[in-house]
Design a protein around this motif. Structure first.
Motif, PDB file in Angstrom:
ATOM      1  N   VAL A 130       7.997 -28.286  -3.024  1.00  0.00           N
ATOM      2  CA  VAL A 130       8.956 -28.717  -4.037  1.00  0.00           C
ATOM      3  C   VAL A 130       9.662 -27.483  -4.589  1.00  0.00           C
ATOM      4  N   GLY A 131      10.925 -27.663  -4.960  1.00  0.00           N
ATOM      5  CA  GLY A 131      11.697 -26.526  -5.444  1.00  0.00           C
ATOM      6  C   GLY A 131      11.191 -25.918  -6.733  1.00  0.00           C
ATOM      7  N   CYS A 132      10.368 -26.651  -7.494  1.00  0.00           N
ATOM      8  CA  CYS A 132       9.851 -26.153  -8.773  1.00  0.00           C
ATOM      9  C   CYS A 132       9.004 -24.895  -8.624  1.00  0.00           C
ATOM     10  N   VAL A 133       8.427 -24.675  -7.446  1.00  0.00           N
ATOM     11  CA  VAL A 133       7.536 -23.519  -7.263  1.00  0.00           C
ATOM     12  C   VAL A 133       8.196 -22.413  -6.442  1.00  0.00           C
ATOM     13  N   ASN A 134       9.511 -22.465  -6.296  1.00  0.00           N
ATOM     14  CA  ASN A 134      10.199 -21.429  -5.513  1.00  0.00           C
ATOM     15  C   ASN A 134       9.927 -20.028  -6.047  1.00  0.00           C
ATOM     16  N   GLU A 135       9.998 -19.860  -7.357  1.00  0.00           N
ATOM     17  CA  GLU A 135       9.818 -18.525  -7.929  1.00  0.00           C
ATOM     18  C   GLU A 135       8.353 -18.080  -7.843  1.00  0.00           C
ATOM     19  N   VAL A 136       7.429 -19.023  -7.913  1.00  0.00           N
ATOM     20  CA  VAL A 136       6.026 -18.680  -7.681  1.00  0.00           C
ATOM     21  C   VAL A 136       5.849 -18.184  -6.248  1.00  0.00           C
ATOM     22  N   GLY A 196       2.110 -30.088  -8.057  1.00  0.00           N
ATOM     23  CA  GLY A 196       1.024 -31.001  -8.401  1.00  0.00           C
ATOM     24  C   GLY A 196       1.497 -32.343  -8.911  1.00  0.00           C
ATOM     25  N   CYS A 197       2.770 -32.424  -9.332  1.00  0.00           N
ATOM     26  CA  CYS A 197       3.275 -33.690  -9.858  1.00  0.00           C
ATOM     27  C   CYS A 197       4.506 -34.186  -9.112  1.00  0.00           C
ATOM     28  N   GLU A 198       4.888 -33.486  -8.044  1.00  0.00           N
ATOM     29  CA  GLU A 198       6.086 -33.856  -7.275  1.00  0.00           C
ATOM     30  C   GLU A 198       5.816 -35.085  -6.407  1.00  0.00           C
ATOM     31  N   LEU A 220      -2.291 -24.893  -1.580  1.00  0.00           N
ATOM     32  CA  LEU A 220      -2.558 -24.481  -2.959  1.00  0.00           C
ATOM     33  C   LEU A 220      -1.680 -25.314  -3.896  1.00  0.00           C
ATOM     34  N   THR A 221      -2.295 -25.962  -4.872  1.00  0.00           N
ATOM     35  CA  THR A 221      -1.579 -26.723  -5.891  1.00  0.00           C
ATOM     36  C   THR A 221      -1.643 -25.946  -7.197  1.00  0.00           C
ATOM     37  N   CYS A 222      -0.496 -25.505  -7.679  1.00  0.00           N
ATOM     38  CA  CYS A 222      -0.455 -24.568  -8.804  1.00  0.00           C
ATOM     39  C   CYS A 222      -1.072 -25.150 -10.070  1.00  0.00           C
ATOM     40  N   VAL A 230      -3.235 -15.188  -8.249  1.00  0.00           N
ATOM     41  CA  VAL A 230      -4.541 -14.674  -7.806  1.00  0.00           C
ATOM     42  C   VAL A 230      -5.080 -15.531  -6.668  1.00  0.00           C
ATOM     43  N   GLU A 231      -5.039 -16.833  -6.852  1.00  0.00           N
ATOM     44  CA  GLU A 231      -5.553 -17.732  -5.814  1.00  0.00           C
ATOM     45  C   GLU A 231      -4.702 -17.638  -4.544  1.00  0.00           C
ATOM     46  N   GLY A 232      -3.393 -17.516  -4.727  1.00  0.00           N
ATOM     47  CA  GLY A 232      -2.519 -17.411  -3.572  1.00  0.00           C
ATOM     48  C   GLY A 232      -2.780 -16.168  -2.751  1.00  0.00           C
ATOM     49  N   HIS A 233      -2.989 -15.041  -3.432  1.00  0.00           N
ATOM     50  CA  HIS A 233      -3.244 -13.796  -2.698  1.00  0.00           C
ATOM     51  C   HIS A 233      -4.570 -13.868  -1.952  1.00  0.00           C
ATOM     52  N   LYS A 234      -5.549 -14.542  -2.561  1.00  0.00           N
ATOM     53  CA  LYS A 234      -6.845 -14.703  -1.893  1.00  0.00           C
ATOM     54  C   LYS A 234      -6.679 -15.493  -0.587  1.00  0.00           C
ATOM     55  N   ILE A 235      -5.915 -16.600  -0.649  1.00  0.00           N
ATOM     56  CA  ILE A 235      -5.701 -17.418   0.550  1.00  0.00           C
ATOM     57  C   ILE A 235      -4.892 -16.650   1.591  1.00  0.00           C
ATOM     58  N   LEU A 236      -3.849 -15.966   1.152  1.00  0.00           N
ATOM     59  CA  LEU A 236      -3.017 -15.214   2.099  1.00  0.00           C
ATOM     60  C   LEU A 236      -3.810 -14.076   2.742  1.00  0.00           C
ATOM     61  N   SER A 237      -4.721 -13.486   2.003  1.00  0.00           N
ATOM     62  CA  SER A 237      -5.568 -12.421   2.578  1.00  0.00           C
ATOM     63  C   SER A 237      -6.429 -12.974   3.704  1.00  0.00           C
TER      64      SER A 237
END
Length: 494
Positions: A130-136, A196-198, A220-222, A230-237
């Motif tokens: 969803v576009g809401c998390v583009n900046e994340v 998470g709500c899209e 990952l659901t923000c 933090v969670e995103g970097h863990k998954i990407l690692s």
């Protein structure tokens, strides 16, 4: 050579360089014809008198009709030529049964995925649902650049404004496209990033995705975590660790899927870059590989060049249905079918949609057409195929990537800087553009117009560049950090 007559049946020639009024050129079967007025590069000049209402013939096909009597040497363009197109056509199948002589494919240095597929890049892709998390996604991608190294070549994210406030087929099409992108072999790892709500829910993505490799695809659901970065970097690692197990190795070029696209076309596109790309398509197919032709509206008026090459009646029916379905799409939105070419196209010498289309489809070479793909569909078999997509450059190259194209050949006579998620090689049509925007260029097909290389010689050069690109050489867009997508909103469904 100042001009070219593309087909002996043509009643026009094309200026390969600007012609001043009074300049005489020799036309086979006609003799000397003097320009009655200045003729810009890429534009058309009549080689004989044409009566009002009669067709202008280029590529051996009608590209429109003149609106007044014109004399030999006249400049033919939007001021005196109009389209012949209207709405749907009752297409007839007259199979031509083209065959290509099989060739021994070369090899490239690619990556072999766990499921057996070949890849030309080894990257991690963050795909927002969803576009809401583009900046994340942007922040997560920037933070993850520390993971790049060894055989992991990049971490990228693909922002878009959709995934919510869409309904029905429009919503389903967004979901289908995002999931199709996630399957691309160049992505060694994929992170689907949700809010998470899209209404493009995690459950819907899972249903669209079907069976998947949990080592390669993560979610990952923000709203579900305290700190999404933090969670995103863990998954990407973890995905990066998996990605670095892949190394380049020799792979047959028969496994390559080549996308065919043009944008910012000019009057030389159908004479230089597109025929060169068409020869490359034939080389790929003759070696057992695959090429994919899209931008359906830029097939209107040139359908006969394609449809009779369909390998059987079922492929013809699917292709004809796609063409007429696209015309209905225009009509249903209150638009005229032939509202094309663009202002830049016209400035470069393209007069009508038929003129543009006859040059556009040169990218498809001469191979038989073996399949027709819907928007968001993935290649199912080797050979040349048609993909449903609009003329819009970023939308159609995104669809080519989603279809599984490893490298996209993009011809342009005006220049464009963008890059699709798949490596996108910009093939320039003319020398002026090569000199003016060299930082956007990957290949100069203008050498065909100057006589430095034949179409076949230029195609061999371009094929070598395709193999180098597939082996890791960066495109101009990649060097500038251009990796973009655009999703077709409310598009045609097959």
């Amino acid at each position: 050579m100042k001009t070219i007559q593309i087909n002996p049946a043509d009643n026009v020639i094309v200026a390969l360089e600007p012609l001043a009024a009074g300049t005489a050129v020799t036309v086979p079967g006609v003799g000397d014809v003097a320009a009655a007025e200045d003729i810009p590069q890429g534009h058309k000049m009549a080689v004989r008198a044409i009566a009002a209402g009669d067709n202008v013939i280029k590529y051996g096909l009608p590209i429109g009709h003149v609106t007044c009597d014109v004399q030999a040497g006249s400049w033919l363009h939007t001021h005196n030529v109009k389209t012949n197109l209207s709405g749907e056509v009752d297409y007839e199948y007259h199979p031509s049964r083209p065959e290509l002589r099989a060739i021994e494919p070369k090899t490239f240095q690619g990556f072999r995925r766990a499921d057996g597929r070949a890849a030309t890049r080894n990257e991690l892709w963050i795909i927002p649902t969803v576009g809401c998390v583009n900046e994340v996604a942007r922040a997560m991608c920037e933070q993850a650049q520390d993971l790049v190294g060894d055989s992991l070549e990049g971490v990228y994210y693909f922002p878009h404004p959709f995934g919510c406030s869409q309904t029905g087929a429009d919503h389903a099409q967004t979901r289908k496209l995002l999931v199709a992108l996630s399957r691309h072999a160049n992505a060694a790892g994929v992170l689907f990033l949700s809010l998470g709500c899209e209404n493009c829910t995690h459950a819907q993505v899972l249903e669209e995705l079907g069976d998947y490799d949990a080592q390669r695809v993560r979610f990952l659901t923000c709203q579900d975590v305290e700190d999404e970065l933090v969670e995103g970097h863990k998954i990407l690692s973890e995905l990066a660790t998996h990605a670095k197990t892949f190394k380049r190795e020799a792979i047959s070029a028969s496994e390559l899927v080549i996308g065919l696209k043009c944008g910012g076309s000019d009057g030389l596109s159908g004479i230089t870059a597109n025929p060169v790309i068409g020869r490359v398509s034939d080389i790929a197919v003759a070696g057992g590989g695959t090429s994919v032709l899209t931008e359906v509206p830029e097939m209107f008026g040139a359908e006969s060049i394609l449809l009779d090459r369909c390998e059987d009646q079922s492929v013809f029916d699917a292709a004809a249905g796609m063409l007429n379905g696209f015309k209905d799409y225009f009509i249903s939105h209150g638009e005229v079918v032939y509202e094309n070419p663009s202002p830049g196209n016209k400035d470069g010498g393209i007069t009508t949609l038929e003129d543009k289309s006859c040059g556009c489809v040169q990218k498809g070479g001469s191979a038989p057409i073996v399949d027709v793909l819907g928007y968001g569909d993935t290649v199912r078999k080797p050979g040349l195929q048609m993909l449903c997509g609009p003329g819009n450059d970023m939308v159609s190259t995104t669809a080519l990537t989603a279809a599984g194209c490893h490298v996209i050949l993009f011809s342009t006579g005006r220049g464009t800087p963008f890059g699709a998620p798949a490596p996108t090689l910009k093939v320039f049509t003319n020398e002026r553009l090569c000199q003016h925007k060299a930082n956007w260029m990957d290949f100069n097909a203008g050498v065909v117009a100057t006589g430095e290389r034949t179409i076949d010689e230029a195609a061999e050069d371009l094929w070598d560049l395709v193999l180098e690109t597939a082996s890791g050489k960066q495109t101009s867009a990649e060097r500038r950090g251009c990796h973009e997508i655009s999703i077709w909103k409310d598009g045609v469904t097959l």
